[in-house]
Design a protein around this motif. Structure first.
Motif, PDB file in Angstrom:
ATOM      1  N   PRO A   1     -69.381  24.402  21.852  1.00  0.00           N
ATOM      2  CA  PRO A   1     -68.105  24.376  21.267  1.00  0.00           C
ATOM      3  C   PRO A   1     -66.879  24.355  22.162  1.00  0.00           C
ATOM      4  CG  PRO A   1     -69.578  26.189  20.433  1.00  0.00           C
ATOM      5  CD  PRO A   1     -70.259  25.427  21.566  1.00  0.00           C
ATOM      6  N   GLY A   2     -65.898  23.615  22.037  1.00  0.00           N
ATOM      7  CA  GLY A   2     -64.589  23.641  22.761  1.00  0.00           C
ATOM      8  C   GLY A   2     -64.797  22.600  23.947  1.00  0.00           C
ATOM      9  N   ASP A   3     -65.972  22.054  24.211  1.00  0.00           N
ATOM     10  CA  ASP A   3     -66.375  21.090  25.358  1.00  0.00           C
ATOM     11  C   ASP A   3     -65.989  19.643  25.011  1.00  0.00           C
ATOM     12  OD1 ASP A   3     -66.619  20.589  28.074  1.00  0.00           O
ATOM     13  OD2 ASP A   3     -68.998  20.993  28.041  1.00  0.00           O
ATOM     14  N   THR A   4     -65.685  19.158  25.918  1.00  0.00           N
ATOM     15  CA  THR A   4     -65.626  17.512  25.730  1.00  0.00           C
ATOM     16  C   THR A   4     -66.247  16.899  26.829  1.00  0.00           C
ATOM     17  OG1 THR A   4     -63.542  17.410  26.893  1.00  0.00           O
ATOM     18  CG2 THR A   4     -63.506  17.621  24.430  1.00  0.00           C
ATOM     19  N   LEU A   5     -66.809  15.598  26.713  1.00  0.00           N
ATOM     20  CA  LEU A   5     -67.492  14.722  27.715  1.00  0.00           C
ATOM     21  C   LEU A   5     -66.188  14.079  28.200  1.00  0.00           C
ATOM     22  CD1 LEU A   5     -70.006  13.273  28.808  1.00  0.00           C
ATOM     23  CD2 LEU A   5     -69.797  11.409  27.185  1.00  0.00           C
ATOM     24  N   ILE A   6     -66.413  13.853  29.477  1.00  0.00           N
ATOM     25  CA  ILE A   6     -65.029  13.342  30.409  1.00  0.00           C
ATOM     26  C   ILE A   6     -65.469  12.283  31.020  1.00  0.00           C
ATOM     27  CG2 ILE A   6     -63.534  15.326  30.292  1.00  0.00           C
ATOM     28  CD1 ILE A   6     -65.096  14.690  33.452  1.00  0.00           C
ATOM     29  N   ASP A   7     -66.770  12.182  31.583  1.00  0.00           N
ATOM     30  CA  ASP A   7     -67.175  10.974  32.385  1.00  0.00           C
ATOM     31  C   ASP A   7     -68.697  10.699  32.393  1.00  0.00           C
ATOM     32  OD1 ASP A   7     -66.591   9.028  34.268  1.00  0.00           O
ATOM     33  OD2 ASP A   7     -65.741  10.173  35.790  1.00  0.00           O
ATOM     34  N   VAL A   8     -69.113   9.709  32.590  1.00  0.00           N
ATOM     35  CA  VAL A   8     -70.484   9.123  32.690  1.00  0.00           C
ATOM     36  C   VAL A   8     -70.574   7.953  33.679  1.00  0.00           C
ATOM     37  CG1 VAL A   8     -72.173   8.126  31.434  1.00  0.00           C
ATOM     38  CG2 VAL A   8     -70.573   9.289  30.181  1.00  0.00           C
ATOM     39  N   LYS A   9     -71.620   8.206  34.684  1.00  0.00           N
ATOM     40  CA  LYS A   9     -71.842   7.057  35.520  1.00  0.00           C
ATOM     41  C   LYS A   9     -73.275   6.499  35.359  1.00  0.00           C
ATOM     42  CE  LYS A   9     -67.849   8.115  37.804  1.00  0.00           C
ATOM     43  NZ  LYS A   9     -66.740   7.113  37.684  1.00  0.00           N
ATOM     44  N   HIS A  10     -73.350   5.413  35.667  1.00  0.00           N
ATOM     45  CA  HIS A  10     -74.648   4.591  35.697  1.00  0.00           C
ATOM     46  C   HIS A  10     -75.342   4.637  37.199  1.00  0.00           C
ATOM     47  CE1 HIS A  10     -77.035   0.781  35.319  1.00  0.00           C
ATOM     48  NE2 HIS A  10     -77.907   1.757  34.931  1.00  0.00           N
ATOM     49  N   THR A  11     -76.273   5.274  37.457  1.00  0.00           N
ATOM     50  CA  THR A  11     -77.078   5.681  38.829  1.00  0.00           C
ATOM     51  C   THR A  11     -78.542   5.319  38.809  1.00  0.00           C
ATOM     52  OG1 THR A  11     -78.065   7.897  38.424  1.00  0.00           O
ATOM     53  CG2 THR A  11     -75.580   7.716  38.873  1.00  0.00           C
ATOM     54  N   ASP A  12     -78.922   5.238  40.089  1.00  0.00           N
ATOM     55  CA  ASP A  12     -80.243   5.288  40.456  1.00  0.00           C
ATOM     56  C   ASP A  12     -81.247   6.647  40.548  1.00  0.00           C
ATOM     57  OD1 ASP A  12     -79.326   6.592  42.762  1.00  0.00           O
ATOM     58  OD2 ASP A  12     -80.127   4.599  44.087  1.00  0.00           O
ATOM     59  N   GLY A  13     -80.473   7.822  40.210  1.00  0.00           N
ATOM     60  CA  GLY A  13     -81.063   8.967  40.024  1.00  0.00           C
ATOM     61  C   GLY A  13     -81.092   9.591  41.568  1.00  0.00           C
ATOM     62  N   LYS A  14     -80.867   8.879  42.607  1.00  0.00           N
ATOM     63  CA  LYS A  14     -80.847   9.679  43.886  1.00  0.00           C
ATOM     64  C   LYS A  14     -79.506   9.577  44.561  1.00  0.00           C
ATOM     65  CE  LYS A  14     -85.344   7.021  44.187  1.00  0.00           C
ATOM     66  NZ  LYS A  14     -86.214   6.089  45.094  1.00  0.00           N
ATOM     67  N   SER A  15     -78.526   9.548  43.940  1.00  0.00           N
ATOM     68  CA  SER A  15     -77.111   9.466  44.640  1.00  0.00           C
ATOM     69  C   SER A  15     -76.415  11.039  44.736  1.00  0.00           C
ATOM     70  CB  SER A  15     -76.010   8.941  43.659  1.00  0.00           C
ATOM     71  OG  SER A  15     -76.273   7.637  43.268  1.00  0.00           O
ATOM     72  N   GLU A  16     -75.696  11.259  45.609  1.00  0.00           N
ATOM     73  CA  GLU A  16     -74.719  12.482  45.448  1.00  0.00           C
ATOM     74  C   GLU A  16     -74.068  12.531  44.676  1.00  0.00           C
ATOM     75  OE1 GLU A  16     -73.753  13.097  49.578  1.00  0.00           O
ATOM     76  OE2 GLU A  16     -75.541  13.450  50.330  1.00  0.00           O
ATOM     77  N   VAL A  17     -73.430  13.723  43.920  1.00  0.00           N
ATOM     78  CA  VAL A  17     -72.568  13.763  43.069  1.00  0.00           C
ATOM     79  C   VAL A  17     -71.241  14.369  43.358  1.00  0.00           C
ATOM     80  CG1 VAL A  17     -72.196  14.663  40.511  1.00  0.00           C
ATOM     81  CG2 VAL A  17     -74.270  13.754  41.267  1.00  0.00           C
ATOM     82  N   VAL A  18     -70.160  14.072  43.134  1.00  0.00           N
ATOM     83  CA  VAL A  18     -68.910  14.805  43.419  1.00  0.00           C
ATOM     84  C   VAL A  18     -68.210  15.103  42.241  1.00  0.00           C
ATOM     85  CG1 VAL A  18     -66.678  14.836  44.487  1.00  0.00           C
ATOM     86  CG2 VAL A  18     -68.591  13.982  45.768  1.00  0.00           C
ATOM     87  N   ILE A  19     -67.841  16.280  41.801  1.00  0.00           N
ATOM     88  CA  ILE A  19     -67.013  16.548  40.797  1.00  0.00           C
ATOM     89  C   ILE A  19     -65.781  17.372  41.152  1.00  0.00           C
ATOM     90  CG2 ILE A  19     -66.992  18.010  38.649  1.00  0.00           C
ATOM     91  CD1 ILE A  19     -70.126  18.140  38.592  1.00  0.00           C
ATOM     92  N   ALA A  20     -64.668  16.764  40.749  1.00  0.00           N
ATOM     93  CA  ALA A  20     -63.379  17.466  40.939  1.00  0.00           C
ATOM     94  C   ALA A  20     -62.478  17.985  39.689  1.00  0.00           C
ATOM     95  CB  ALA A  20     -62.460  16.285  41.515  1.00  0.00           C
ATOM     96  N   THR A  21     -61.843  19.107  39.737  1.00  0.00           N
ATOM     97  CA  THR A  21     -61.229  19.677  39.116  1.00  0.00           C
ATOM     98  C   THR A  21     -59.654  19.374  39.145  1.00  0.00           C
ATOM     99  OG1 THR A  21     -60.619  21.874  39.972  1.00  0.00           O
ATOM    100  CG2 THR A  21     -62.686  21.631  39.148  1.00  0.00           C
ATOM    101  N   ARG A  22     -59.026  19.789  37.893  1.00  0.00           N
ATOM    102  CA  ARG A  22     -57.474  19.578  37.786  1.00  0.00           C
ATOM    103  C   ARG A  22     -56.905  20.572  38.590  1.00  0.00           C
ATOM    104  NH1 ARG A  22     -55.083  16.524  34.470  1.00  0.00           N
ATOM    105  NH2 ARG A  22     -56.891  16.641  33.162  1.00  0.00           N
ATOM    106  N   LYS A  23     -57.016  21.496  39.110  1.00  0.00           N
ATOM    107  CA  LYS A  23     -56.381  22.509  39.959  1.00  0.00           C
ATOM    108  C   LYS A  23     -56.894  21.998  41.513  1.00  0.00           C
ATOM    109  CE  LYS A  23     -55.224  25.950  36.647  1.00  0.00           C
ATOM    110  NZ  LYS A  23     -54.967  27.581  36.399  1.00  0.00           N
ATOM    111  N   GLY A  24     -57.507  21.387  41.612  1.00  0.00           N
ATOM    112  CA  GLY A  24     -57.692  20.903  43.173  1.00  0.00           C
ATOM    113  C   GLY A  24     -58.974  21.357  43.732  1.00  0.00           C
ATOM    114  N   MET A  25     -59.982  21.668  43.039  1.00  0.00           N
ATOM    115  CA  MET A  25     -61.251  21.957  43.442  1.00  0.00           C
ATOM    116  C   MET A  25     -62.293  20.762  43.532  1.00  0.00           C
ATOM    117  SD  MET A  25     -60.809  25.056  44.768  1.00  0.00           S
ATOM    118  CE  MET A  25     -62.452  25.812  45.024  1.00  0.00           C
ATOM    119  N   ALA A  26     -63.322  20.836  44.369  1.00  0.00           N
ATOM    120  CA  ALA A  26     -64.459  19.761  44.166  1.00  0.00           C
ATOM    121  C   ALA A  26     -65.714  20.203  44.764  1.00  0.00           C
ATOM    122  CB  ALA A  26     -63.800  18.595  44.981  1.00  0.00           C
ATOM    123  N   ILE A  27     -66.773  19.712  44.188  1.00  0.00           N
ATOM    124  CA  ILE A  27     -67.904  20.165  44.655  1.00  0.00           C
ATOM    125  C   ILE A  27     -69.081  18.962  44.794  1.00  0.00           C
ATOM    126  CG2 ILE A  27     -69.118  20.507  42.108  1.00  0.00           C
ATOM    127  CD1 ILE A  27     -70.610  22.770  43.471  1.00  0.00           C
TER     128      ILE A  27
END
Length: 289
Positions: A117-143
């Motif tokens: 509830p309250g969540d939305t899908l914001i992005d989708v990527k087509h991958t080989d399953g072996k990549s690395e992932v970077v997620i960034a936020t509106r307030k300037g954080m990233a993982i």
């Protein structure tokens, strides 16, 4: 520079993303409600650079309360059956599902991911399953974490925690990367920076991440991230429908937690709404040989 008009927008509408594909491919359209629709590219009417285009609702049978938040071009489901679709939500959840689970999509769409509830899908990527992932936020954080940290899940399932968000923060973008990539971060006031992926330490999925860019009054909040390797070109998009094509080589590679430089000079009351990656066409490359 100030760019050119990329399309004419209707009242209360704005340009959010750009995609370059070919007429024989399939387009998978994902909505903020977690549904996915499929259409052949040749079924989408062709228009000029400044034309208004045709409403997606006239091409696919999406509900009035749905909004397209991601699109993926698939050349061939058979040739790419070993690949995955990697999804990310505004609340920081991620999900990885085999592409072959999306081969039979009815006109009315199917569930691509179950949302809380309250969540939305914001992005989708087509991958080989072996990549690395970077997620960034509106307030300037990233993982940054390994895609293998996400076990493959069925189509109509919830995701798992990708990043742990601070109060009032939300995810604005996700990229599938490798350790040699360079990441561009853009802010709403037209500023941004390029940073080597290696500057983001590899962490376990589900952490708080590290500071990505300073969200000062000058910069504003983050609106998007994209891979920006040497030779790449990006398109910056504003809420008023203006676009500017940007050669990333013109942007110096900076550290991680910095303010960045001006990417585009915006008119009064205008803001950046997103950034899109431009894929060079084959005939364009051939002309250079």
């Amino acid at each position: 520079g100030k760019g050119v008009t990329g399309m004419t927008t209707r009242e209360e509408d704005f340009v959010e993303d750009l995609f370059i594909t070919n007429t024989h491919a399939y387009m998978l359209f994902f909505t903020d409600k977690g549904k996915v629709y499929s259409v052949r590219v040749f079924e989408i009417p062709e228009g000029s650079r400044i034309s208004k285009g045709k409403a997606i609702v006239n091409i696919i049978q999406m509900s009035p309360n749905e909004k397209i938040t991601a699109a993926i071009s698939i050349k061939s489901f058979e040739e790419e059956k070993e690949s995955f679709l990697l999804m990310c939500t505004k609340q920081g959840l991620v999900k990885k599902t085999a592409l072959e689970e999306y081969t039979d999509i009815r006109k009315s769409g199917i569930i691509g991911i179950k949302l809380n509830p309250g969540d939305t899908l914001i992005d989708v990527k087509h991958t080989d399953g072996k990549s690395e992932v970077v997620i960034a936020t509106r307030k300037g954080m990233a993982i940054r974490f390994k895609e293998t940290d996400i076990r493959p899940m069925g189509r109509a399932t919830h995701g798992v925690r990708g990043i742990r968000l601070a109060k009032d923060d939300e995810v604005i973008g996700m990229e599938a990367v490798n350790s040699k990539d360079i990441l561009l971060t853009a802010t709403e006031n037209g500023f941004g920076k390029r940073t080597e992926i290696s500057k983001y330490r590899l962490q376990a999925r589900g952490g708080k991440g590290v500071k990505n860019i300073k969200t000062t009054e000058r910069n504003g909040l983050v609106v998007g991230i994209k891979k920006a390797n040497p030779g790449d070109e990006l398109m910056l998009i504003t809420i008023r429908g203006m676009t500017i094509r940007l050669a990333v080589d013109d942007i110096l590679v900076k550290g991680r937690n910095v303010q960045g430089v001006r990417l585009v000079r915006l008119e009064e009351q205008d803001k950046l709404s997103g950034v899109a990656h431009i894929v060079k066409e084959e005939n364009e490359n051939n002309n250079k040989e």
